[in-house]
Design a protein around this motif. Structure first.
Motif, short mmCIF file in Angstrom:
data_model
loop_
_atom_site.label_atom_id
_atom_site.label_comp_id
_atom_site.label_asym_id
_atom_site.label_seq_id
_atom_site.Cartn_x
_atom_site.Cartn_y
_atom_site.Cartn_z
N UNK A 211 29.58 37.75 40.67
CA UNK A 211 29.22 36.60 39.85
C UNK A 211 30.17 35.42 40.09
N UNK A 212 31.46 35.70 40.23
CA UNK A 212 32.43 34.63 40.47
C UNK A 212 32.15 33.94 41.81
N UNK A 213 31.85 34.72 42.82
CA UNK A 213 31.52 34.14 44.13
C UNK A 213 30.25 33.29 44.03
N UNK A 214 29.25 33.77 43.32
CA UNK A 214 28.01 33.00 43.16
C UNK A 214 28.27 31.67 42.47
N UNK A 215 29.05 31.69 41.40
CA UNK A 215 29.35 30.45 40.68
C UNK A 215 30.18 29.51 41.52
N UNK A 216 31.15 30.06 42.25
CA UNK A 216 32.00 29.20 43.08
C UNK A 216 31.20 28.57 44.22
N UNK A 217 30.30 29.34 44.82
CA UNK A 217 29.46 28.79 45.88
C UNK A 217 28.55 27.71 45.34
N UNK A 218 27.93 27.98 44.19
CA UNK A 218 27.00 27.01 43.60
C UNK A 218 27.72 25.75 43.14
N UNK A 219 28.95 25.92 42.62
CA UNK A 219 29.71 24.77 42.12
C UNK A 219 30.53 24.08 43.20
N UNK A 220 30.45 24.62 44.45
CA UNK A 220 31.19 24.04 45.59
C UNK A 220 32.69 24.01 45.34
N UNK A 221 33.22 25.14 44.88
CA UNK A 221 34.66 25.27 44.61
C UNK A 221 35.39 25.46 45.93
N UNK A 222 36.54 24.82 46.12
CA UNK A 222 37.32 25.02 47.36
C UNK A 222 37.69 26.49 47.56
N UNK A 223 37.93 26.85 48.83
CA UNK A 223 38.17 28.26 49.17
C UNK A 223 39.41 28.80 48.48
N UNK A 224 40.50 28.02 48.48
CA UNK A 224 41.74 28.49 47.85
C UNK A 224 41.53 28.73 46.36
N UNK A 225 40.85 27.82 45.70
CA UNK A 225 40.56 27.99 44.27
C UNK A 225 39.68 29.22 44.04
N UNK A 226 38.72 29.44 44.94
CA UNK A 226 37.84 30.60 44.80
C UNK A 226 38.63 31.89 44.86
N UNK A 227 39.56 31.98 45.81
CA UNK A 227 40.40 33.18 45.93
C UNK A 227 41.22 33.39 44.66
N UNK A 228 41.77 32.31 44.13
CA UNK A 228 42.56 32.41 42.90
C UNK A 228 41.69 32.84 41.72
N UNK A 229 40.46 32.36 41.65
CA UNK A 229 39.56 32.74 40.57
C UNK A 229 39.18 34.22 40.67
N UNK A 230 39.04 34.72 41.90
CA UNK A 230 38.74 36.14 42.09
C UNK A 230 39.92 37.01 41.65
N UNK A 231 41.13 36.57 41.96
CA UNK A 231 42.32 37.31 41.52
C UNK A 231 42.44 37.27 40.00
N UNK A 232 42.20 36.10 39.43
CA UNK A 232 42.26 35.97 37.97
C UNK A 232 41.21 36.87 37.32
N UNK A 233 40.01 36.89 37.88
CA UNK A 233 38.96 37.75 37.33
C UNK A 233 39.34 39.22 37.37
N UNK A 234 39.98 39.65 38.47
CA UNK A 234 40.44 41.03 38.58
C UNK A 234 41.51 41.34 37.54
#
Length: 323
Positions: A211-234
């Motif tokens: 779900x986090x990847x889907x939202x980040x892709x749809x919202x056009x989140x930068x790659x570094x931020x996406x990785x940080x959001x995945x770590x935060x979600x974990x």
């Protein structure tokens, strides 16, 4: 639909669909006439056919049940059957697998434990097809709003669904009258709780990542931020798991007669769920506010540290309670 004045058109379309379906599936027509036109004849036909079908199936199955059951138990195994080598599992993984079997064996448990994950999966798919910006526009009713400021809240939006219910909040109580079996096994009690926590991580982390990847892709989140959001979600999943286990052990109830008393009405679930939901909602607002003042990477790193620390403290508390 109301804004565009399409209510009447939608209702007419629904009526046409129902009429077409009733021509193919007659009970639908009988039921619709009984409810909308108060047709006594249709409701009697509907009830009569239903009872007749049930009686026919019951008679057929009832007469042959003994033969079917005896045949299943009497036939020998095929000659070509070979016993495969069993896979060895660690104690913690074995307990996690036991929790999986326990969940899939109970409809009530599965619906309540996996509801957040299902909603997360659906929400992730919806954002890919509909678009993150479009969802924001719909929710805000076309208000002038920059959806980019919502990006720091993505991990908490996903966690709102994922952390709705943790299996660890109710799984200790679900042992019920069989709890003595766990106590009599030559296994440390902390291993039992570690297995229960591992299962919750197996359940929540994959859905969170998707779900986090889907939202980040749809919202056009930068790659570094996406990785940080995945770590935060974990980290949030780890906190949910450990904190749920603390609530489950502290408020364990073993004298239940129906599992609903533990899964839906248990004090452990209430103590876990309500504060968790309200705090998550508050954190969504806080991260949106901070996102207008501070760089999004700094916000993510700060909450990663906080969530990791809280997860570690909760895990340590579980280990103390296991003694």
């Amino acid at each position: 639909m109301f804004r565009d004045g399409r209510v009447e058109q939608t209702l007419e379309s629904a009526v046409k669909t129902t009429n077409n379906a009733s021509r193919i599936y007659l009970p639908a027509g009988w039921f619709a006439n009984a409810v909308t036109k108060l047709s006594v004849i249709d409701i009697l036909i509907f009830i009569g056919v239903s009872v007749a079908l049930f009686a026919v199936v019951f008679l057929i199955v009832g007469k042959s049940y003994r033969n079917i059951n005896s045949a299943l138990k009497s036939h020998a195994a095929a000659k070509g059957y070979k016993t495969s080598v069993g896979k060895e599992k660690s104690i913690v993984n074995a307990i996690a697998f036991k929790e999986f079997k326990r969940m899939t064996g109970s409809t009530t448990y599965m619906v309540n434990a996996a509801l957040g994950e299902i909603l997360t999966f659906v929400f992730g798919i919806a954002t890919l097809f509909v678009g993150f910006d479009r969802i924001v526009v719909t929710v805000t009713n076309n208000a002038p709003f920059d959806s980019a400021i919502l990006q720091p809240a993505i991990p908490f939006i996903v966690y709102f669904f994922i952390g709705m219910v943790a299996t660890t909040a109710c799984s200790p109580s679900l042992e019920g009258k069989n709890y003595w079996i766990l106590q009599s096994l030559p296994i440390e009690k902390k291993k039992v709780y570690q297995g229960k926590m591992l299962f919750n991580m197996y359940l929540t982390v994959p859905f969170m990542l998707f779900a986090t990847l889907c939202l980040c892709i749809s919202a056009k989140v930068p790659i570094v931020n996406t990785v940080l959001y995945l770590i935060l979600g974990t980290a949030l999943c780890a906190f949910s798991t450990a904190w749920g286990c603390v609530c489950g052990v502290r408020h364990m109830r073993l004298d239940w007669e129906n599992e609903v008393e533990v899964i839906k009405q248990g004090s452990a679930v209430v103590v876990y769920m309500l504060p968790n939901m309200f705090v998550t909602m508050g954190l969504c607002v806080l991260t949106v506010f901070l996102g207008t003042k501070i760089d999004h990477k700094i916000i993510a790193l700060a909450f990663i540290l906080i969530a990791t620390a809280l997860a570690a403290l909760s895990y340590r508390r579980v280990m103390k309670l296991s003694k």
